[in-house]
Structure formats: structure tokens, C-alpha cells
Design a protein around this motif. Structure first.
Motif, short mmCIF file in Angstrom:
data_model
loop_
_atom_site.label_atom_id
_atom_site.label_comp_id
_atom_site.label_asym_id
_atom_site.label_seq_id
_atom_site.Cartn_x
_atom_site.Cartn_y
_atom_site.Cartn_z
N GLU A 98 0.83 -1.20 0.00
CA GLU A 98 0.00 0.00 0.00
C GLU A 98 0.86 1.25 0.00
O GLU A 98 0.53 2.24 -0.66
CB GLU A 98 -0.94 -0.01 1.20
CG GLU A 98 -2.05 -1.05 1.08
CD GLU A 98 -3.03 -1.02 2.24
OE1 GLU A 98 -3.14 0.03 2.91
OE2 GLU A 98 -3.69 -2.04 2.46
N VAL A 117 -7.42 3.88 3.65
CA VAL A 117 -8.09 3.45 2.42
C VAL A 117 -7.57 2.07 2.07
O VAL A 117 -6.44 1.72 2.39
CB VAL A 117 -7.85 4.44 1.25
CG1 VAL A 117 -8.55 5.75 1.51
CG2 VAL A 117 -6.40 4.66 0.99
N LYS A 119 -6.53 -1.34 -0.26
CA LYS A 119 -5.61 -1.59 -1.36
C LYS A 119 -6.32 -1.54 -2.71
O LYS A 119 -5.79 -1.03 -3.69
CB LYS A 119 -4.94 -2.96 -1.17
CG LYS A 119 -3.78 -3.20 -2.09
CD LYS A 119 -3.04 -4.45 -1.67
CE LYS A 119 -1.67 -4.45 -2.28
NZ LYS A 119 -0.86 -5.54 -1.78
N PHE A 120 -7.55 -2.06 -2.78
CA PHE A 120 -8.29 -2.03 -4.04
C PHE A 120 -8.51 -0.59 -4.49
O PHE A 120 -8.41 -0.28 -5.66
CB PHE A 120 -9.63 -2.76 -3.91
CG PHE A 120 -9.49 -4.25 -3.83
CD1 PHE A 120 -9.34 -4.99 -4.99
CD2 PHE A 120 -9.51 -4.92 -2.62
CE1 PHE A 120 -9.20 -6.36 -4.96
CE2 PHE A 120 -9.37 -6.29 -2.57
CZ PHE A 120 -9.20 -7.01 -3.73
N TYR A 121 -8.80 0.29 -3.53
CA TYR A 121 -9.00 1.69 -3.86
C TYR A 121 -7.69 2.29 -4.39
O TYR A 121 -7.70 3.01 -5.39
CB TYR A 121 -9.48 2.46 -2.62
CG TYR A 121 -9.64 3.94 -2.87
CD1 TYR A 121 -10.77 4.42 -3.52
CD2 TYR A 121 -8.67 4.84 -2.46
CE1 TYR A 121 -10.91 5.77 -3.76
CE2 TYR A 121 -8.82 6.20 -2.70
CZ TYR A 121 -9.94 6.65 -3.35
OH TYR A 121 -10.09 7.99 -3.59
N LEU A 122 -6.59 2.00 -3.73
CA LEU A 122 -5.31 2.54 -4.17
C LEU A 122 -4.94 2.05 -5.56
O LEU A 122 -4.44 2.81 -6.40
CB LEU A 122 -4.21 2.17 -3.17
CG LEU A 122 -4.32 2.85 -1.79
CD1 LEU A 122 -3.30 2.26 -0.83
CD2 LEU A 122 -4.16 4.35 -1.91
N SER A 124 -7.02 1.16 -7.88
CA SER A 124 -7.92 1.83 -8.80
C SER A 124 -7.45 3.26 -9.08
O SER A 124 -7.43 3.71 -10.22
CB SER A 124 -9.33 1.83 -8.22
OG SER A 124 -10.20 2.55 -9.04
N VAL A 125 -7.07 3.98 -8.03
CA VAL A 125 -6.59 5.35 -8.21
C VAL A 125 -5.32 5.35 -9.04
O VAL A 125 -5.18 6.17 -9.97
CB VAL A 125 -6.34 6.02 -6.83
CG1 VAL A 125 -5.60 7.33 -6.99
CG2 VAL A 125 -7.66 6.23 -6.11
#
Length: 179
Positions: A98, A117, A119-122, A124-125
Motif C-alpha cells: 500500500e 483506504v 488496497k483495491f482503492y489505491l 484503482s486510483v
């Protein structure tokens, strides 16, 4: 009221109420208690028949679900199978920590919200930031190509025009006659 209760022991008001509750219509004509009793017995029998049919249908559907489908031929695992570049890129990004994902997002000019936040969000970003950067690079390359084309066009506009072709019928070189 229990369904086993003898309808002949009920009052006329209670008979009517049970008929309405079962969704049956009241008999036409003069309402004698015997007519209401017969109508209630008939409505109860119809209701029991409908309930039985519904239950049979439910049981049949359950049995159909339990029956095995047509077996498919098993396929061996293909470890050499190629996956798309985009899918492989997502897998590679999920391998990163992360902290590394945050660092890459910030280095590409993206922003990471404060706080926790996932890991999936990171991932995606980071994918979105990388996509925007690729689009900007593609746009810059297109602009550079367009600028090169404009420069070539401008150079052609400044070049002297080619000499005109010779007029028809005039010879540019005369050949000596053979001896």
C-alpha cells in the motif's frame, strides 16, 4: 379459527367473514345459513386444493434443482495461457504494498485521501492516474507530430517552385547522326 371447525356451528356473520377471508364470493339469492355453510365448505376445499398444488409445484422445482445437469468435459489447466496486458497490470499492481502504491500515485501527480483506504482503492486510483498520464503523453505526441507536419508544410511553402516542364515538340538534346 381452525379449519377443522364445523361451519354449521358458526354464526352467519362469522360464515360471511370466513368466506371473504378465503376470497370466495357470497352465494346469490336469499342467504340461508345452509347456503353459507355449503359455500364455506366448498371454499375451504378449493383453498386446500390450491395449497396442495402450490406445494407440489414447489417440490417439483426443488427436485429439478437437485437433478444434476449435463456434465461438461473437464479441461486441463493451461499455465501458458496469455492474459490481457491490462489484467496482468492489475495483478502486478496488487502485488505492490500500500505504501508503494501511495508513493507511485503521488509521483504521477495524483492525490491520496487522508486516513485509511483499502488496497483495491489505491490500485484503482493508480490505474486512473496512469491512464491519464498515458492519455497526456499520447496527446503530446500527437501535438508534436502535428507541429512537425506544420514545419514541413511551411518549408515547402518557402521552397522555390520546380522548373516548368519543357514545351511539347522541343527537343532538349540533339543526337549526332550515325556515320
Amino acid at each position: 379459527m381452525p379449519a377443522e371447525e364445523d361451519p354449521s356451528n358458526l354464526s352467519i356473520g362469522e360464515l360471511k367473514k370466513q368466506l371473504r377471508w378465503l376470497g370466495a364470493s357470497l352465494p346469490a339469492g336469499g342467504l340461508e345459513k345452509s347456503d353459507l355453510v355449503a359455500a364455506l365448505k366448498k371454499a375451504r376445499a378449493e383453498k386446500a386444493d390450491q395449497d396442495r398444488q402450490k406445494e407440489e409445484k414447489v417440490q417439483q422445482q426443488r427436485q429439478e434443482k437437485l437433478q444434476p445437469g449435463v456434465p461438461r468435459e473437464s479441461r486441463p489447466l493451461d499455465y501458458e495461457q496469455k492474459i490481457s496486458k491490462e489484467k496482468q497490470e492489475v495483478v502486478d499492481l496488487h502485488v505492490l504494498s500500500e505504501e508503494e502504491l501511495r508513493r507511485r500515485i503521488l509521483s504521477l501527480g495524483g492525490s491520496v485521501p487522508e486516513g485509511s483506504v483499502g488496497k483495491f482503492y489505491l490500485v484503482s486510483v493508480l490505474k486512473n492516474v496512469m491512464k491519464k498520464e498515458a492519455e497526456l503523453a499520447e496527446l503530446a505526441a500527437a501535438r508534436a507530430e502535428f507541429a512537425d507536419q506544420e514545419a514541413v508544410a511551411a518549408a515547402l511553402d518557402r521552397a522555390p517552385p520546380p522548373p516548368p516542364p519543357p514545351p511539347p515538340g522541343s527537343s532538349t538534346a540533339q543526337m549526332p547522326a550515325p556515320v
